[in-house]
Design a protein around this motif. Structure first.
Motif, mmCIF file in Angstrom:
data_model
loop_
_atom_site.group_PDB
_atom_site.id
_atom_site.type_symbol
_atom_site.label_atom_id
_atom_site.label_comp_id
_atom_site.label_asym_id
_atom_site.label_seq_id
_atom_site.Cartn_x
_atom_site.Cartn_y
_atom_site.Cartn_z
ATOM 1 N N ASN B 170 1.108 -1.090 0.237
ATOM 2 C CA ASN B 170 0.029 -0.219 -0.092
ATOM 3 C C ASN B 170 0.923 1.202 -0.083
ATOM 4 O O ASN B 170 1.986 1.115 0.087
ATOM 5 C CB ASN B 170 -0.974 0.108 1.321
ATOM 6 N N THR B 171 0.246 2.331 -0.157
ATOM 7 C CA THR B 171 1.235 3.689 0.115
ATOM 8 C C THR B 171 1.625 3.840 1.426
ATOM 9 O O THR B 171 0.534 3.956 2.327
ATOM 10 C CB THR B 171 0.197 4.824 -0.598
ATOM 11 N N ASN B 172 2.740 4.267 1.576
ATOM 12 C CA ASN B 172 3.203 4.466 2.957
ATOM 13 C C ASN B 172 3.903 5.698 2.912
ATOM 14 O O ASN B 172 4.766 6.016 2.221
ATOM 15 C CB ASN B 172 4.044 3.291 3.706
ATOM 16 N N THR B 229 0.479 0.969 -6.093
ATOM 17 C CA THR B 229 -0.352 0.465 -5.119
ATOM 18 C C THR B 229 -1.773 0.918 -5.218
ATOM 19 O O THR B 229 -2.500 0.602 -4.372
ATOM 20 C CB THR B 229 0.179 1.101 -3.968
ATOM 21 N N ASN B 230 -2.121 1.538 -6.327
ATOM 22 C CA ASN B 230 -3.528 1.824 -6.328
ATOM 23 C C ASN B 230 -4.413 0.962 -7.782
ATOM 24 O O ASN B 230 -5.611 1.025 -7.759
ATOM 25 C CB ASN B 230 -3.737 3.183 -6.531
ATOM 26 N N TRP B 231 -3.277 0.827 -8.677
ATOM 27 C CA TRP B 231 -3.736 0.287 -9.850
ATOM 28 C C TRP B 231 -3.064 -1.353 -9.821
ATOM 29 O O TRP B 231 -1.958 -1.271 -9.593
ATOM 30 C CB TRP B 231 -3.329 0.966 -11.118
ATOM 31 N N ASP B 232 -3.800 -2.025 -10.657
ATOM 32 C CA ASP B 232 -2.996 -3.382 -11.109
ATOM 33 C C ASP B 232 -2.578 -2.869 -12.459
ATOM 34 O O ASP B 232 -3.427 -2.678 -13.507
ATOM 35 C CB ASP B 232 -4.078 -4.535 -11.247
ATOM 36 N N VAL B 233 -1.215 -2.602 -12.403
ATOM 37 C CA VAL B 233 -0.687 -2.014 -13.713
ATOM 38 C C VAL B 233 -0.506 -3.022 -14.643
ATOM 39 O O VAL B 233 0.181 -2.876 -15.805
ATOM 40 C CB VAL B 233 0.882 -1.513 -13.377
ATOM 41 N N LEU B 234 -0.879 -4.299 -14.595
ATOM 42 C CA LEU B 234 -0.980 -5.196 -15.602
ATOM 43 C C LEU B 234 0.232 -5.612 -16.389
ATOM 44 O O LEU B 234 0.504 -5.493 -17.471
ATOM 45 C CB LEU B 234 -2.051 -5.166 -16.488
ATOM 46 N N GLY B 235 1.463 -5.291 -15.597
ATOM 47 C CA GLY B 235 2.832 -5.621 -16.077
ATOM 48 C C GLY B 235 3.463 -4.461 -16.447
ATOM 49 O O GLY B 235 4.621 -4.036 -16.010
ATOM 50 N N GLN B 325 -3.906 -2.331 1.342
ATOM 51 C CA GLN B 325 -2.740 -2.796 0.335
ATOM 52 C C GLN B 325 -3.370 -3.806 -0.481
ATOM 53 O O GLN B 325 -4.579 -4.733 -0.481
ATOM 54 C CB GLN B 325 -2.009 -3.817 1.174
ATOM 55 N N ILE B 326 -2.827 -4.011 -1.768
ATOM 56 C CA ILE B 326 -3.274 -4.663 -2.788
ATOM 57 C C ILE B 326 -2.361 -5.726 -3.227
ATOM 58 O O ILE B 326 -1.100 -5.332 -3.049
ATOM 59 C CB ILE B 326 -3.741 -3.794 -4.127
ATOM 60 N N THR B 327 -2.963 -6.727 -3.811
ATOM 61 C CA THR B 327 -1.973 -7.759 -4.330
ATOM 62 C C THR B 327 -2.219 -7.973 -5.868
ATOM 63 O O THR B 327 -3.559 -8.081 -6.132
ATOM 64 C CB THR B 327 -2.364 -9.047 -3.763
ATOM 65 N N SER B 328 -1.286 -7.893 -6.731
ATOM 66 C CA SER B 328 -1.346 -8.211 -8.225
ATOM 67 C C SER B 328 -0.544 -9.156 -8.496
ATOM 68 O O SER B 328 0.690 -9.551 -8.014
ATOM 69 C CB SER B 328 -1.232 -6.841 -8.962
ATOM 70 N N LYS B 432 -6.209 -6.490 -0.678
ATOM 71 C CA LYS B 432 -7.342 -6.626 -1.439
ATOM 72 C C LYS B 432 -6.704 -7.432 -2.746
ATOM 73 O O LYS B 432 -5.758 -6.806 -3.371
ATOM 74 C CB LYS B 432 -7.938 -5.337 -2.090
ATOM 75 N N LYS B 433 -7.220 -8.479 -3.445
ATOM 76 C CA LYS B 433 -6.545 -9.244 -4.297
ATOM 77 C C LYS B 433 -7.151 -8.622 -5.866
ATOM 78 O O LYS B 433 -8.493 -8.566 -5.740
ATOM 79 C CB LYS B 433 -6.783 -10.799 -4.461
#
Lengths: 310, 505, 294
Positions: B170-172, B229-235, B325-328, B432-433
């Motif tokens: 996540n953003t810290n 940490t806010n988008w799933d940047v898809l690579g 926090q997100i998981t991609s 968040k997945k």
């Protein structure tokens, strides 16, 4: 065909036997180092699949060349490459030649050597280092120019790294600074080889220094000047990568005036690493250079066959 | 002279070609069954001796062989195999691994991830692990949440086992504690990036020599970590998920959130919170803080980041976490261990991998070294240097626990909180997945457009995201250039692949 | 010719300014290599070290044995390479410099063509490792790409043509000299300036080369000094930029990144500066044709 054969006077060849023998080591090397690997040029026309290997990969015609032309940047990078190279060739020649002639006029040998060493120094510094040194001058917050010199002149700091328009001048200055000393060595070697008798005779005839330089020095080293220029013209589509990428610190904003073909290709393939595409770029640069050289060499040959490359 | 990095790239790509072409290795057969190699026994007693070679990168360690020997003692007992730790210089990693894999050198386990991983899978250089996991990797299966392991699948098969570390982020925002206290600033009042303004303003006003906000790394712009940490940047950031729940691929640079971010960072730039040289300088916030001219940074958050950054900067910091926090896929597949097809006994390799995910003694050896010599226990869970040893003379100071197996089983260093791993596990599980977990993108079809797009991005991104370019004028220019370069075509292609993948799930 | 004092003064002044422009950045380089990392971050690069520190050099010389060995390899390769390449290149340039030589233009083209077209890295690597097996040997540092440069060959050829008139060759023939003798006894001594120049250039090329070492050498006992230094630098940068490393460094040793680059540059440049004077004596107004005639 037959007339060529008859010109091959066997007796004459025998006379030159030793000379031909002398060629052998070099020719062998070039065959191994340069001509052998040239088959790799086909990579530019293939979609290389690692599992299949080079030879068995698919042919894709000119697809790998597309990215060089299909972009709005194509004009910018080509223009930048050519213009910079033309300016560099001319200015480097003038400065290096000028320095060589002046050096030759110096009487104090120790000083001559000292100056020669000094002007060679910039060539020995890598572009990464030069980039940092330029940054220490032009940094917008801590640089010498913005912090000391401009305030001293009562002026505002300039956002050097944000404004593309200054960089043609900056890069040209940097290029001359780093290369002139190196090139000067060649011209100096040429000037030094001129027979003193010419100058003595000219002085007796009452010619002054400037006249002597114009009428003796320069004409006598013209072959070197022409060859150096021709050789550089052949590389007109290539750029000094370090100069255009490292010195501007890879700043995106400056790209309109600092992006050249080599840096464009590098950036394009950063995430991609496609060898077909990078090979295509190299081939493109080679072919253009080749055509230009053929033309230039032809022109020079017409004027004075002695001075041509081949 | 060509730039060395580009040459690296070319070398590594080319070398693999030539060697594949010359050794006559066409697609190697990858049918690995327990029945073929070694024995099918799960019991050690009847296994023939073997040496499991693990190839990784990192700085030289004097006691590497000692660690190897200690590890071998354990593995001999459990799987009748010795361990060989083969270290490669980080600078030579790319080239060496290509040569090792495409040649016939025996490698049983290799560190891999993201780009090199997809390349190795495409070339058939890694063994599919699904069956081996069932037969000899039960502990691995237990250690992972199923969706995490699934995220590594390519075309439905698992080829690499991620090391267990921070999958989520996540953003810290981290700031110097002493200055916060000096000016009576309350970090907890910061609930969003905009709330930072007043704090930054105070610092700027009272500490003229300090640059309030620094970059998270040498080449990453000020707000870089906010993006990932806010988008799933898809690579590759070109085409991202609109949000984590849908499978719609959009152009991040045209979203209102991106525009808002740019306006924020521009505001900070104009107020002087960011160095005017940020876009070109290589100095990071850590550098600035260490040299006493920095204050804060927007970083990628995970458990322990605060303590670790404090260590690097020798200053006390206070952190504020923004957002869940997100998981991609990208974060999971960043570091994995794979079994190359060169391995002469993949079953044994899997057994070893299983141990790396279940045996704390083994893990602690490879993470920290030999107890007593390289570290000592100071209490139940924490360790420190033995007396007289420090970072400059330690025989084993690898600190790459994030590379091997299940890090959660290892000790924690004295400077970290004792329950670091519990926190880490919780952090991962509660993240968040992304809905696109497991989607692997293949850009080959649009490589021409990507070439032009990359140049456009290089031209605008650094200036915009460091605040030195005014977004009012330049964001539209940026997007227009992207469109001219063909970004719509790329996004359409990504969406197409995404739909295809979703349909198969 | 009597030296004109005013003239000399003008020329000297010009050169003093130019030399300063070249020396000052170099001094900044040296000073920065001896500045502490923190000071560089606070103040940037400057003429005088903000905070004097030898930490960059200490970091580089952590293993003196490796350094010394690398230096040895570099010196050996540079000297042998320069010498052999000069011999081969001059032997290549001389025949085509003779106007009477048959097939001269064709051979010149053959040589020049290699300057423009290049098969690329991989096929070259293939050639040298699979067919000739020079990987991890000193040959790999001496031969690929460096031994013969078409640019230098053509340059030497031009000087030969320019400075050695046919009459000299003719009169040597009449004295009964063979081709090789003419080459060694007459042509070469008359060409010391260009040999000095190209010799220096090749010296610089060999000394600075890290490329061959990087792709052909994996045995770190054969690292040349540039390869070693670059490896140290690349590893350091890798450690600092890899996100995982960065967050987990803990109390690991700090790497003086900026100062390190400067220190490496200094170490690389100094040996060349020391050897340059040796070459400079070849640029003297030495033998010319007139002297030979007499």
């Amino acid at each position: 065909m037959t007339s060529w054969l008859s010109r091959l006077n066997l007796k004459k060849m025998k006379k030159y036997k030793t000379l031909y023998l002398m060629l052998i080591p070099g020719v062998i090397y070039l065959l191994i180092n340069n001509y052998g690997p040239m088959f790799g040029v086909i990579i530019a026309f293939k979609d290389v699949n690692f599992a299949k290997g080079i030879m068995a990969s698919d042919w894709v015609g000119l697809k790998n060349f597309e990215y060089l032309f299909k972009t709005t940047d194509a004009y910018i990078i080509t223009r930048n490459t050519i213009l910079y190279n033309l300016v560099f060739i001319v200015l480097n020649l003038v400065v290096a030649l000028g320095l060589a002639i002046l050096l030759n006029e110096l009487k104090n040998k120790f000083l001559t050597r000292f100056y020669q060493s000094a002007i060679l120094l910039p060539y020995l510094m890598s572009s990464v280092i030069i980039g940092y040194l330029v940054y220490s001058l032009l940094s917008m917050e801590t640089g010498l120019i913005n912090n000391t010199i401009l305030p001293f002149l009562g002026r505002e700091g300039v956002m050097w790294y944000n404004d593309p328009k200054y960089w043609p001048y900056i890069l040209t200055l940097v290029k001359i600074w780093s290369t002139a000393g190196y090139l000067c060595i060649v011209y100096f070697a040429a000037v030094v080889g001129i027979d003193q008798e010419y100058y003595e005779a000219a002085t007796l005839d009452g010619a002054n220094k400037i006249q002597q330089i114009m009428k003796i020095t320069i004409p006598l080293i013209t072959p070197v000047i022409i060859i150096m220029t021709l050789l550089q013209i052949g590389r007109i589509f290539y750029s000094d990568f370090g100069l255009f990428y490292q010195v501007p610190l890879d700043s995106g904003v400056l790209m309109p005036t600092t992006n050249v073909i080599d840096t464009y290709v590098y950036r394009a393939l950063l995430k991609n690493g496609d060898i077909g595409m990078s090979s295509a770029a190299g081939l493109y640069q080679s072919i253009v250079g080749f055509i230009i050289i053929l033309i230039s060499n032809y022109v020079v040959k017409k004027i004075n066959p002695d001075n041509s490359l081949f | 002279m060509r730039n060395r990095v580009s040459v690296w790239f070319v070398i590594m790509a080319l070398l693999s070609t030539l060697i594949a072409g010359c050794t006559g290795n066409s697609t190697p057969t990858v049918a690995v069954n327990e029945g073929e190699k070694g024995g099918t026994q799960t019991n050690d007693g009847k296994l023939p001796p073997y040496e499991v070679k693990l190839v990784f990168y990192g700085p030289a360690q004097k006691d590497l062989e000692l660690v190897e020997q200690e590890m071998s003692k354990i593995t001999l007992k459990k799987i009748n195999a010795t361990v060989k730790l083969e270290r490669i210089e980080p600078a030579a990693w790319d080239q060496q691994t290509i040569l090792m894999l495409t040649g016939n050198e025996q490698v049983d386990l290799i560190v891999t991830g993201n780009i090199e991983f997809s390349r190795q899978v495409a070339q058939g250089q890694l063994v599919p692990l699904d069956d081996l996991l069932q037969s000899h990797g039960q502990d691995i299966l237990k250690a992972f949440q199923p969706e995490i392991l699934d995220a590594t699948k390519v075309d439905g098969k698992i080829y690499g086992i991620p090391s267990i570390r921070d999958f989520a982020a996540n953003t810290n925002v981290m700031m110097r504690k002493d200055m916060l206290e000096k000016y009576g600033l309350d970090a907890s009042s910061v609930k969003s990036l905009d709330d930072l303004d007043s704090i930054l303003a105070t610092i700027k006003k009272n500490e003229p020599n300090v640059t309030p906000l620094g970059k998270p790394s040498a080449s990453a712009p000020i707000i870089d970590r906010v993006l990932e940490t806010n988008w799933d940047v898809l690579g590759d950031y070109i085409g991202v998920l609109e949000n984590l729940d849908s499978l719609k691929v959009v152009n991040m640079f045209e979203t209102p959130e991106y525009e808002k971010l740019l306006k924020t960072v521009r505001r900070w730039y104009e107020a002087g919170y960011i160095s005017k040289d940020a876009a070109t300088s290589k100095d990071t916030a850590v550098d600035l803080i260490k040299a006493n001219i920095g204050f804060g940074v927007i970083q990628k958050g995970k458990p322990g980041i605060l303590a670790q950054t404090e260590n690097r900067t020798n200053t006390k910091l206070e952190g504020v976490e923004l957002g869940q926090q997100i998981t991609s896929t990208t974060s999971i597949t960043a570091i994995m261990l794979g079994i190359p097809t060169n391995s002469k006994d993949p079953t044994r390799a899997m057994m070893f991998l299983n141990l790396l995910n279940s045996d704390p003694d083994l893990i602690n050896l490879i993470d920290w070294g030999v107890e007593g010599k390289n570290y000592v226990k100071v209490n139940d869970t924490q360790i420190d240097f033995p007396p007289g040893i420090d970072a400059t003379n330690s025989g084993y100071n690898l600190r790459q626990g994030w590379m091997f197996g299940n890090q959660l089983l290892s000790h924690t260093w004295i400077t970290d909180t004792p329950d670091l791993w519990t926190q880490m596990d919780k952090f991962n599980r509660e993240s968040k997945k992304s809905a696109a977990l497991g989607f692997f993108y293949n850009p080959a079809a649009v490589k021409t457009e990507l070439a032009a797009i990359t140049n456009v991005v290089r031209q605008y991104q650094s200036g915009l995201e460091n605040g030195s370019l005014d977004p009012e004028i330049n964001l539209p220019k940026f997007n227009a250039a992207l469109r001219a370069a063909g970004i719509d075509k790329v996004i359409a292609e990504k969406q197409r692949q995404m739909n295809e993948w979703a349909a198969k799930k | 010719m009597k030296p004109n004092k005013v003239e000399q003064w003008i020329i000297n002044s010009i050169f003093i300014v130019i030399s300063l422009l070249c020396l000052i950045p170099f001094i900044i380089l040296i000073a920065s290599s001896m500045t502490s990392e923190n000071s560089i971050i606070q103040n940037g690069y400057s003429l005088i070290p903000g905070e004097f520190s030898l930490e960059s050099y200490k970091y580089l010389f952590q293993e003196p044995a490796m350094m010394i060995r690398a230096y040895g390899i570099s010196i050996f390769v540079t000297l042998i390479g320069t010498l052999v390449s000069l011999i081969i290149m001059t032997m290549l340039a001389y025949p085509i410099s003779r106007r009477d030589m048959p097939l001269r233009n064709g051979i010149s083209f053959f040589i020049f063509f290699t300057m423009l077209f290049n098969g690329g890295l991989v096929p070259t690597y293939l050639m040298y490792t699979n067919i000739f097996g020079i990987k991890n040997s000193l040959f790999a540092l001496l031969i690929p790409g460096l031994l013969v440069s078409a640019f230098f060959v053509i340059l030497i050829r031009t000087f030969f043509t320019m400075n050695i008139p046919n009459e000299v060759i003719e009169s040597a023939y009449m004295d009964g000299a063979g081709e090789f003798r003419i080459f060694a006894r007459i042509v070469l001594p008359l060409s010391t300036p260009v040999l000095g120049a190209v010799g220096l250039f090749q010296l610089i090329n060999y000394w600075n080369d890290w490329f061959n070492g990087l792709i052909y050498i994996t045995d770190n006992k054969l690292y040349s000094i540039q390869v070693l230094l670059n490896t140290i630098l690349l590893n350091a940068q890798y450690l600092l930029s890899n996100v995982n490393f960065v967050d987990d460094m803990g109390p690991a040793e700090e790497i003086p990144n900026n100062g390190l680059k400067m220190a490496i540059a200094v170490i690389g440049v100094i040996p060349i500066l020391i050897t340059y004077p040796f070459f400079q004596r070849y640029f003297a107004k030495g033998l010319t044709v007139g002297a030979v005639k007499g």
